[in-house]
Write an enzyme that holds these catalytic residues in place. Sequence first.
Site, PDB file in Angstrom:
ATOM      1  CG  ASP A   1      -0.287  -0.234   2.526  1.00 52.61           C
ATOM      2  OD1 ASP A   1       0.834   0.261   2.751  1.00 52.61           O
ATOM      3  OD2 ASP A   1      -0.899  -0.941   3.364  1.00 52.61           O
TER       4      ASP A   1
ATOM      5  CG  HIS B   1       4.645  -9.657  -0.541  1.00 52.23           C
ATOM      6  ND1 HIS B   1       3.806 -10.000   0.501  1.00 52.23           N
ATOM      7  CD2 HIS B   1       5.643 -10.589  -0.534  1.00 52.23           C
ATOM      8  CE1 HIS B   1       4.281 -11.082   1.113  1.00 52.23           C
ATOM      9  NE2 HIS B   1       5.389 -11.448   0.500  1.00 52.23           N
TER      10      HIS B   1
ATOM     11  CB  CYS C   1       4.552  -4.451 -19.692  1.00 52.53           C
ATOM     12  SG  CYS C   1       4.341  -5.419 -21.224  1.00 52.53           S
TER      13      CYS C   1
ATOM     14  CB  CYS D   1       1.998  -3.113 -22.541  1.00 54.15           C
ATOM     15  SG  CYS D   1       3.548  -2.157 -22.472  1.00 54.15           S
TER      16      CYS D   1
ATOM     17  N   GLY E   1       2.308  -6.845  13.007  1.00 55.38           N
ATOM     18  CA  GLY E   1       1.116  -6.950  12.180  1.00 55.38           C
ATOM     19  C   GLY E   1       1.167  -7.997  11.098  1.00 55.38           C
ATOM     20  CB  SER E   2       3.368 -10.231   9.667  1.00 55.39           C
ATOM     21  OG  SER E   2       3.429 -11.345   8.783  1.00 55.39           O
TER      22      SER E   2
ATOM     23  CG  ASN F   1      -0.401 -10.520  14.376  1.00 59.33           C
ATOM     24  OD1 ASN F   1      -0.488  -9.656  13.495  1.00 59.33           O
ATOM     25  ND2 ASN F   1      -1.106 -11.634  14.350  1.00 59.33           N
TER      26      ASN F   1
END
Length: 320
Positions: free
Chosen positions: A140, A155, A163, A215, A255-256, A281
């Site tokens: 994000d 990630h 593309c 693309c 937070g994982s 967590n």
Amino acid sequence: MANASRPAGPEHPQQARPGLGLTGFVRSDPKPAAPPTPDEARQLRQAVALLGGRRLAVLTGAGLSTDSGIPDYRGPEAPPRNPMTYQEFVGDPELRRRYWARNHVGWHHLRHAAPNAGHAAVARLERRGLTTGLITQNVDRLHADAGSALAVDLHGRFDRVLCLECGSRFPRQTISHLLEDLNPGFLERTRMDGDIAPDADAEVADTADFVVADCPVCGGMLKPDFVYFGENVPRDRVAAAFAMLNAADALLVAGSSLTVMSGLRFVKHAHKSGKPVVIINRGPTRGDELADLKIDCGVATALEYLAAELPDLSHNFRAE
């Protein structure tokens, strides 16, 4: 608004500027997190005792962004999700059309999310020189918006599009304009039927007539520039993340759930290397048995506490 018939050039390399992420929004200071309960404060004092005097590698997951209005994948209140795999995306045109339609709607909602107190706390730890770097599983870009500069987006990033044919990368805003030109009025007449996933996959029923953009450079297949399930994290990102961890004295996970190996491997590596591991967590994680301390607490609350209470490391350095 871009014209669908006019090619847009690939994205030029951009440098992140502290305090302004690449989503294009200037952020104001987030409101403070809720104070810890007495039991949480007791656990957080233990974390300060364990982590004090050590430089930290920080690993964050989707649980950090829930206070910014972005749902997580596996939190206690998260609905069941069935994320699209890489193989489904590239192998099935209808599934790809459905995904792009849902993602187009979801992105217009999530792109306005703002960093919360947890993101600000991670940036503060960095500014105080207490971290070797940040490894985030989130796409994000809220860490960049909060001011974190030493970060590996493990990630990928949802503000870019890749593309798969020629390798060009484009700002997501550019591709959004192309999609709006190809699907006039789609955003205005479409209503979400449920939740949005952390990768901006919104629950939208009517996607049959959605037109997917190709693309602008080569006409190839476009994909949001983040790692799908069934797809490998690029080796250079993994190497950069391990370099941050190897340079650190301890690992702080925030937070994982550590459900996927892409995050759990760093906990395993830290544990094997004899580095203390602290996990913050809500709910259990796959790394709990490897942690020196597990804190069941609001992520923003805990990070804000640590950013304020961990001692400076200046006494560890001598002037030449």
